[in-house]
Design an enzyme around this catalytic site. Structure first.
Site, PDB file in Angstrom:
ATOM      1  N   LYS A 151     -29.225  -5.410 -65.353  1.00 48.11           N
ATOM      2  CA  LYS A 151     -28.852  -6.735 -65.843  1.00 48.11           C
ATOM      3  C   LYS A 151     -28.970  -7.710 -64.673  1.00 48.11           C
ATOM      4  O   LYS A 151     -28.226  -7.589 -63.687  1.00 48.11           O
ATOM      5  CB  LYS A 151     -27.400  -6.719 -66.338  1.00 48.11           C
ATOM      6  CG  LYS A 151     -27.178  -5.896 -67.610  1.00 48.11           C
ATOM      7  CD  LYS A 151     -25.684  -5.704 -67.849  1.00 48.11           C
ATOM      8  CE  LYS A 151     -25.387  -5.183 -69.240  1.00 48.11           C
ATOM      9  NZ  LYS A 151     -23.960  -4.789 -69.384  1.00 48.11           N
ATOM     10  N   HIS A 183     -29.850  -7.065 -72.080  1.00 52.67           N
ATOM     11  CA  HIS A 183     -29.220  -8.365 -72.353  1.00 52.67           C
ATOM     12  C   HIS A 183     -27.744  -8.296 -71.973  1.00 52.67           C
ATOM     13  O   HIS A 183     -27.270  -7.263 -71.504  1.00 52.67           O
ATOM     14  CB  HIS A 183     -29.363  -8.696 -73.838  1.00 52.67           C
ATOM     15  CG  HIS A 183     -28.574  -7.770 -74.729  1.00 52.67           C
ATOM     16  ND1 HIS A 183     -28.262  -8.034 -76.031  1.00 52.67           N
ATOM     17  CD2 HIS A 183     -28.016  -6.536 -74.485  1.00 52.67           C
ATOM     18  CE1 HIS A 183     -27.556  -7.048 -76.546  1.00 52.67           C
ATOM     19  NE2 HIS A 183     -27.400  -6.136 -75.639  1.00 52.67           N
ATOM     20  N   GLU A 192     -20.802   0.529 -78.607  1.00 50.73           N
ATOM     21  CA  GLU A 192     -22.101   0.294 -79.245  1.00 50.73           C
ATOM     22  C   GLU A 192     -22.719   1.583 -79.761  1.00 50.73           C
ATOM     23  O   GLU A 192     -22.785   2.577 -79.035  1.00 50.73           O
ATOM     24  CB  GLU A 192     -23.072  -0.342 -78.238  1.00 50.73           C
ATOM     25  CG  GLU A 192     -22.568  -1.674 -77.721  1.00 50.73           C
ATOM     26  CD  GLU A 192     -23.382  -2.185 -76.554  1.00 50.73           C
ATOM     27  OE1 GLU A 192     -24.552  -1.769 -76.398  1.00 50.73           O
ATOM     28  OE2 GLU A 192     -22.826  -2.995 -75.789  1.00 50.73           O
ATOM     29  N   ASP A 232     -23.844   1.619 -66.286  1.00 51.39           N
ATOM     30  CA  ASP A 232     -23.858   0.152 -66.365  1.00 51.39           C
ATOM     31  C   ASP A 232     -22.795  -0.386 -65.401  1.00 51.39           C
ATOM     32  O   ASP A 232     -23.108  -0.792 -64.281  1.00 51.39           O
ATOM     33  CB  ASP A 232     -23.614  -0.259 -67.827  1.00 51.39           C
ATOM     34  CG  ASP A 232     -23.433  -1.749 -68.035  1.00 51.39           C
ATOM     35  OD1 ASP A 232     -23.723  -2.531 -67.111  1.00 51.39           O
ATOM     36  OD2 ASP A 232     -23.003  -2.159 -69.138  1.00 51.39           O
ATOM     37  N   SER A 249     -17.647  -7.268 -71.564  1.00 48.42           N
ATOM     38  CA  SER A 249     -17.106  -6.066 -70.922  1.00 48.42           C
ATOM     39  C   SER A 249     -17.686  -6.015 -69.505  1.00 48.42           C
ATOM     40  O   SER A 249     -18.464  -5.156 -69.149  1.00 48.42           O
ATOM     41  CB  SER A 249     -17.453  -4.808 -71.720  1.00 48.42           C
ATOM     42  OG  SER A 249     -18.836  -4.687 -71.930  1.00 48.42           O
ATOM     43  N   LYS A 293     -32.695  -2.820 -73.983  1.00 44.87           N
ATOM     44  CA  LYS A 293     -31.490  -2.895 -74.799  1.00 44.87           C
ATOM     45  C   LYS A 293     -31.200  -4.362 -75.063  1.00 44.87           C
ATOM     46  O   LYS A 293     -30.863  -5.099 -74.143  1.00 44.87           O
ATOM     47  CB  LYS A 293     -30.355  -2.250 -73.999  1.00 44.87           C
ATOM     48  CG  LYS A 293     -29.051  -2.221 -74.701  1.00 44.87           C
ATOM     49  CD  LYS A 293     -27.968  -1.619 -73.830  1.00 44.87           C
ATOM     50  CE  LYS A 293     -26.631  -1.965 -74.415  1.00 44.87           C
ATOM     51  NZ  LYS A 293     -25.511  -1.532 -73.592  1.00 44.87           N
ATOM     52  N   GLU A 299     -24.328   5.738 -72.540  1.00 44.88           N
ATOM     53  CA  GLU A 299     -24.095   4.783 -71.446  1.00 44.88           C
ATOM     54  C   GLU A 299     -22.601   4.677 -71.179  1.00 44.88           C
ATOM     55  O   GLU A 299     -21.797   4.708 -72.118  1.00 44.88           O
ATOM     56  CB  GLU A 299     -24.673   3.424 -71.877  1.00 44.88           C
ATOM     57  CG  GLU A 299     -24.425   2.288 -70.898  1.00 44.88           C
ATOM     58  CD  GLU A 299     -24.926   0.957 -71.462  1.00 44.88           C
ATOM     59  OE1 GLU A 299     -25.858   0.969 -72.293  1.00 44.88           O
ATOM     60  OE2 GLU A 299     -24.381  -0.084 -71.074  1.00 44.88           O
ATOM     61  N   GLU A 317     -23.294  -8.858 -80.645  1.00 38.54           N
ATOM     62  CA  GLU A 317     -24.705  -8.516 -80.446  1.00 38.54           C
ATOM     63  C   GLU A 317     -25.425  -8.279 -81.767  1.00 38.54           C
ATOM     64  O   GLU A 317     -26.533  -7.736 -81.799  1.00 38.54           O
ATOM     65  CB  GLU A 317     -24.820  -7.295 -79.528  1.00 38.54           C
ATOM     66  CG  GLU A 317     -24.200  -7.559 -78.163  1.00 38.54           C
ATOM     67  CD  GLU A 317     -24.300  -6.370 -77.215  1.00 38.54           C
ATOM     68  OE1 GLU A 317     -24.808  -5.304 -77.611  1.00 38.54           O
ATOM     69  OE2 GLU A 317     -23.862  -6.529 -76.068  1.00 38.54           O
ATOM     70  N   HIS A 342     -16.376  -5.473 -78.162  1.00 33.91           N
ATOM     71  CA  HIS A 342     -17.291  -6.360 -78.886  1.00 33.91           C
ATOM     72  C   HIS A 342     -16.898  -6.548 -80.348  1.00 33.91           C
ATOM     73  O   HIS A 342     -17.593  -7.206 -81.099  1.00 33.91           O
ATOM     74  CB  HIS A 342     -18.725  -5.817 -78.823  1.00 33.91           C
ATOM     75  CG  HIS A 342     -19.341  -5.992 -77.472  1.00 33.91           C
ATOM     76  ND1 HIS A 342     -20.615  -5.602 -77.175  1.00 33.91           N
ATOM     77  CD2 HIS A 342     -18.851  -6.535 -76.330  1.00 33.91           C
ATOM     78  CE1 HIS A 342     -20.881  -5.881 -75.908  1.00 33.91           C
ATOM     79  NE2 HIS A 342     -19.823  -6.436 -75.377  1.00 33.91           N
ATOM     80  N   ASP A 353     -23.185   3.316 -76.241  1.00 35.61           N
ATOM     81  CA  ASP A 353     -22.567   2.742 -75.042  1.00 35.61           C
ATOM     82  C   ASP A 353     -21.066   2.809 -75.271  1.00 35.61           C
ATOM     83  O   ASP A 353     -20.519   2.067 -76.088  1.00 35.61           O
ATOM     84  CB  ASP A 353     -23.023   1.294 -74.822  1.00 35.61           C
ATOM     85  CG  ASP A 353     -22.365   0.680 -73.584  1.00 35.61           C
ATOM     86  OD1 ASP A 353     -21.649   1.410 -72.859  1.00 35.61           O
ATOM     87  OD2 ASP A 353     -22.556  -0.529 -73.339  1.00 35.61           O
TER      88      ASP A 353
END
Ligand code: PGA
Ligand code: ZN
Length: 424
Positions: free
Chosen positions: A337, A365, A166, A312, A44, A388, A285, A207, A157, A244
């Site tokens: 990140k 990550h 998430e 993010d 993403s 995270k 997030e 993940e 995901h 998230d």
């Protein structure tokens, strides 16, 4: 000192946790110190991230090969950096920026550049005989982060009906990092049992979180609360929840595609307001999309004093975008990140700016990862207080947690952040 000079620098094409190609760099110093750094890759991905250079050659890896980035390291970067000291990270990173010349690192590729920048950092810690977190953080590094463990997946995901990407566990009530991991792992196992009892899928997403077919986002949250209780934990005390939404992925021309209809920004904010009333959610997030500054401001006004609002895709670890966010009071935390921006020095700048505003910087990550553990050390070095890095499952996620467990074991002066991680 000459022993900290780069002798050889060699890139290679390796595979990430999804089996897609990514860049690794093998660096050797004059004194024989050797290190391999490996770079992750997102799914993403924000539109404003630095450019991840791919070959787009359909004959190899469905176009995802990185031989071009590898070549850029071997033929452009290596000749320019051989003989340079790894002890001056800023100088090396500056040289990398000059070699590329493009603001988004489109010429050499942020994957090529970061693989080198991160190798230089790792080699410097080794040659100075310090663990990476200590080399980078100095005496100031004093906190072990609260892990944000993604245990349930939707969105980009996963292949199910849940829109939020998430659902994470934050074991704030633990007294130590290893206790936090035990609590999270037992909750994860309890969740798996509950899914099995309901004959729901227990296959995991990228993940490591489960990705069952559920009717709604609330159904996912209810499952998490059940799992915590089954594990003998107190929701809201031992473990709190973090989301998230990855709302950039939900954005359409007319609004956000969410739970079967198109919602406006303010409607989503209302929805979050109700969610945080009904569940022990401490952090959201990317509740809104990467360019929806106006609604980010509104969300921060309405929810910012109750929960952590993490940017993010909107910030992409970029100081210009973070600065704009601070000026316009959008969000109160930044996801960090390395590969969104492409060098270690720029990442550290982004963290400094974030902390200076009194905001939280959360090292993260990517959904496509490798066994590299640099981010675990980075989180400790900057007193990040949160990290995270996925579910308590899958080798590439566990590698980071195991590194933190080792750091905790080696260094009893470090204290687990616990609830402090979320205090303003
Ligand atoms: P990504 O997802 O690595 O696929 O971008 C992680 C996130 O959105 O935080
Ligand atoms: Zn995200």
């Amino acid at each position: 000192m000459t022993k900290d000079r780069i002798k050889t620098l060699q890139a290679m094409e390796i595979l990430d946790s999804r089996g897609n190609p990514t860049v690794a760099v093998h660096l050797e110093l004059e004194d024989g110190t050797q290190i391999i750094s490996r770079i992750p890759s997102g799914a993403s991905t924000g539109a404003h991230e630095a450019v991840e250079l791919r070959d787009n050659d359909p004959a190899r890896f469905g176009g995802k090969g990185v031989l071009g980035a590898v070549k850029n390291v071997n033929e452009v970067i290596a000749p320019a950096l051989v003989g340079q000291s790894v002890s001056d990270q800023a100088a090396v990173d500056q040289r990398l920026l000059e070699l590329d010349g493009d603001p988004r690192k489109a010429k050499l590729g942020a994957n090529a550049i970061l693989a080198v920048s991160q190798a230089v950092l790792g080699a410097a810690a080794q040659v100075h005989a310090e663990p990476l977190y200590r080399y980078l953080g100095g005496l100031n590094a004093s906190v072990l982060p609260v892990p944000l463990l993604n245990v349930l997946n939707g969105g980009a995901h996963a292949d199910n009906n849940v829109d939020i990407q998430e659902f994470m566990l934050a074991p704030v009530g633990a007294a130590s990092f290893h206790e936090a991991m035990r609590m999270a792992q037992e909750s994860y196992q309890a969740l798996k049992k509950i899914l099995q009892e309901k004959t729901l899928r227990t296959a995991v997403g990228d993940e490591g979180g489960f990705a069952p077919d559920l009717d709604s986002n609330r159904a996912a949250l209810d499952l998490l609360i059940q799992a915590l209780e089954r594990a003998g934990l107190q929701p809201g005390q031992d473990i709190v929840l973090a989301l998230d939404v990855a709302a950039t992925e939900l954005k359409r021309e007319a609004g956000y595609a969410f739970e079967g209809s198109i919602k406006t920004g303010p409607q989503l904010i209302d929805y979050y307001h109700r969610l945080i009333r009904d569940y022990p959610i401490i952090s959201i997030e990317d509740g809104l999309a990467e360019d929806d500054w106006e609604n980010w401001q509104l969300m921060t006004e309405r929810l910012g004093d109750q929960i952590q609002l993490v940017g993010d895709d909107i910030f992409v670890t970029n100081v210009d975008r973070i600065q704009k966010g601070i000026e316009e009071a959008c969000a109160n935390a930044v996801l960090i990140k390395l590969n969104q921006i492409g060098t270690v020095s720029e990442t550290l700048q982004a963290i400094r700016l974030t902390h200076h505003a009194g905001w939280k910087a959360i090292v993260s990550h990517r959904s496509g990862e490798t066994e590299d553990t640099t981010i675990a050390d980075l989180a400790v070095a900057i007193n990040g207080t949160q990290i995270k890095t996925g579910a308590p499952a899958r080798g590439e996620r566990i590698a980071k947690y195991n590194r933190l467990l080792a750091i905790e074991q080696m260094d009893p002066t470090l204290e687990y952040a616990g609830w402090e991680a979320f205090r303003p």
